[in-house]
Design an enzyme around this catalytic site. Structure first.
Site, PDB file in Angstrom:
ATOM      1  N   SER A 161       0.858  -1.199   0.000  1.00 35.25           N
ATOM      2  CA  SER A 161       0.000   0.000   0.000  1.00 35.25           C
ATOM      3  C   SER A 161       0.888   1.241   0.000  1.00 35.25           C
ATOM      4  CB  SER A 161      -0.921   0.008   1.228  1.00 35.25           C
ATOM      5  OG  SER A 161      -0.195  -0.257   2.417  1.00 35.25           O
ATOM      6  N   ASP A 179       5.845  -6.969   2.587  1.00 23.49           N
ATOM      7  CA  ASP A 179       4.906  -7.392   1.543  1.00 23.49           C
ATOM      8  C   ASP A 179       5.667  -7.669   0.251  1.00 23.49           C
ATOM      9  OD1 ASP A 179       2.272  -7.919   1.073  1.00 23.49           O
ATOM     10  OD2 ASP A 179       1.631  -5.822   1.000  1.00 23.49           O
ATOM     11  N   GLU A 209       0.013 -12.387  -1.762  1.00 20.11           N
ATOM     12  CA  GLU A 209      -1.416 -12.451  -2.035  1.00 20.11           C
ATOM     13  C   GLU A 209      -1.766 -13.682  -2.867  1.00 20.11           C
ATOM     14  OE1 GLU A 209      -2.675  -8.806  -3.922  1.00 20.11           O
ATOM     15  OE2 GLU A 209      -1.950  -7.555  -2.266  1.00 20.11           O
ATOM     16  N   GLU A 215      -9.166  -9.846   3.523  1.00 24.97           N
ATOM     17  CA  GLU A 215      -9.507  -8.456   3.195  1.00 24.97           C
ATOM     18  C   GLU A 215     -10.845  -8.382   2.468  1.00 24.97           C
ATOM     19  OE1 GLU A 215      -6.399  -6.126   1.360  1.00 24.97           O
ATOM     20  OE2 GLU A 215      -7.762  -4.453   0.956  1.00 24.97           O
TER      21      GLU A 215
HETATM   22  O1  KIV Z   1      -0.424  -3.481   1.526  1.00 21.19           O
HETATM   23  C1  KIV Z   1      -1.072  -3.443   2.565  1.00 21.19           C
HETATM   24  O2  KIV Z   1      -1.077  -2.448   3.316  1.00 21.19           O
HETATM   25  C2  KIV Z   1      -1.885  -4.607   2.901  1.00 21.19           C
HETATM   26  C3  KIV Z   1      -2.884  -4.461   4.008  1.00 21.19           C
HETATM   27  C4  KIV Z   1      -4.072  -3.733   3.498  1.00 21.19           C
HETATM   28  C5  KIV Z   1      -3.259  -5.769   4.600  1.00 21.19           C
HETATM   29  O3  KIV Z   1      -1.772  -5.610   2.284  1.00 21.19           O
END
Ligand code: KIV
Length: 278
Positions: A47, A85, A117, A184
């Site tokens: 994000s 992530d 994901e 989510e």
């Molecule tokens: O990228 C992110 O911030 C996320 C959260 C919304 C779980 O994957």
């Protein structure tokens, strides 16, 4: 200082009655603040692309950008578990590349785990990462990296068939070795069923109160990101207007000469005005 959270600690929260708290962080000062407030997990979410880098989606975010910010978050973190992530394209292409990228989050950025994901289609990658010693958090429901394929940023798993698929994905991720799972934008009732059906913690975002933990994007919950706010977000603070007011006051005080005042100005015994005559 509180003791460092481990992946095992987070896993063991399942069924303990103690909910897991997770917030996103993208830099060291915010990581420090969140950590000092007792957050269990700091997620360096992709994000980042939207709330920090000004992009329209998470798709263009690169490994280098993620590692740059994850390194800063790891420096600021104390006891919280730090999860990096994996950006779009850094997995699911070539399993060896997935493992190399996952290892970079641990070795170069100091993360404790990675998140990726997808459901059954990413299970080979999850297995390969876990085998290489990289703990993995899964992410099901609305998966922003592939939101286009899902028809946009919409609630997922609304029908019985979609719910069944999501449950099968959750079970497959657990079986592949994921230690926790983000859910989510799924109906609260489905999140509750998935949470009861699997033995690893679920961490919800727009997934109701029955998950084992909750996550929000920090910039959303602090009212720092004004472009849009998803409906499931609770804003615990709305800081953007206060920032604008502070900046306007700064500009006014520069113009009026109120700032800098004597207490903001360095003094000396010398009277330098004689320099003007030299
Ligand atoms: O990228 C992110 O911030 C996320 C959260 C919304 C779980 O994957």
């Amino acid at each position: 200082m509180a003791t460092k959270q481990t992946v095992k600690d987070i896993r063991q929260r399942k069924g303990s009655g103690q909910k897991i708290s997770m917030l996103t962080a993208y830099d060291a000062p915010m990581a420090m603040l969140l950590d000092q407030s007792g957050i269990d997990i700091l997620l360096v979410g992709d994000s980042l692309g939207m709330v920090v880098l000004g992009l329209d989606s998470t798709v263009p975010v690169t490994m280098d950008q993620m590692l740059h910010h994850a390194t800063a978050v790891s420096r600021g973190a104390g006891s919280a578990l730090v999860v990096g992530d994996m950006p779009f394209g850094s997995y699911l292409v070539d399993p060896r590349e997935t493992v190399r990228n996952g290892l970079r989050f641990l070795k170069e950025a100091g993360c404790d785990a990675v998140k990726l994901e997808g459901g059954r289609k990413v299970c080979d990658d999850v297995r390969a990462l876990v085998r290489a010693g990289v703990p993995v958090m899964g992410h099901l429901g609305l998966t922003p990296q592939t939101a286009g394929q899902l028809g946009g940023f919409k609630v997922q798993g609304k029908s019985m068939a979609a719910g069944r698929r999501l449950l099968a994905d959750a079970r497959a991720l657990e079986e592949a070795g994921a230690f926790a799972l983000v859910l989510e934008c799924v109906p609260g009732r489905l999140a509750e069923v998935v949470t009861r059906a699997i033995n690893i913690p679920t961490i919800g975002i727009g997934a109701g109160p029955h998950c084992d933990g909750q996550v929000l994007v920090t910039n959303d919950m602090l009212g720092l990101f004004e472009r849009f706010t998803p409906g499931f977000v609770k804003q615990y603070l709305v800081i953007a207007p206060q920032i604008k007011e502070a900046v306007a006051a700064f500009q006014d005080e520069i113009n009026s000469g109120v700032f800098p005042a004597p207490e903001h100005t360095f003094g000396t015994d010398e009277d330098f005005s004689t320099l003007l005559g030299e």
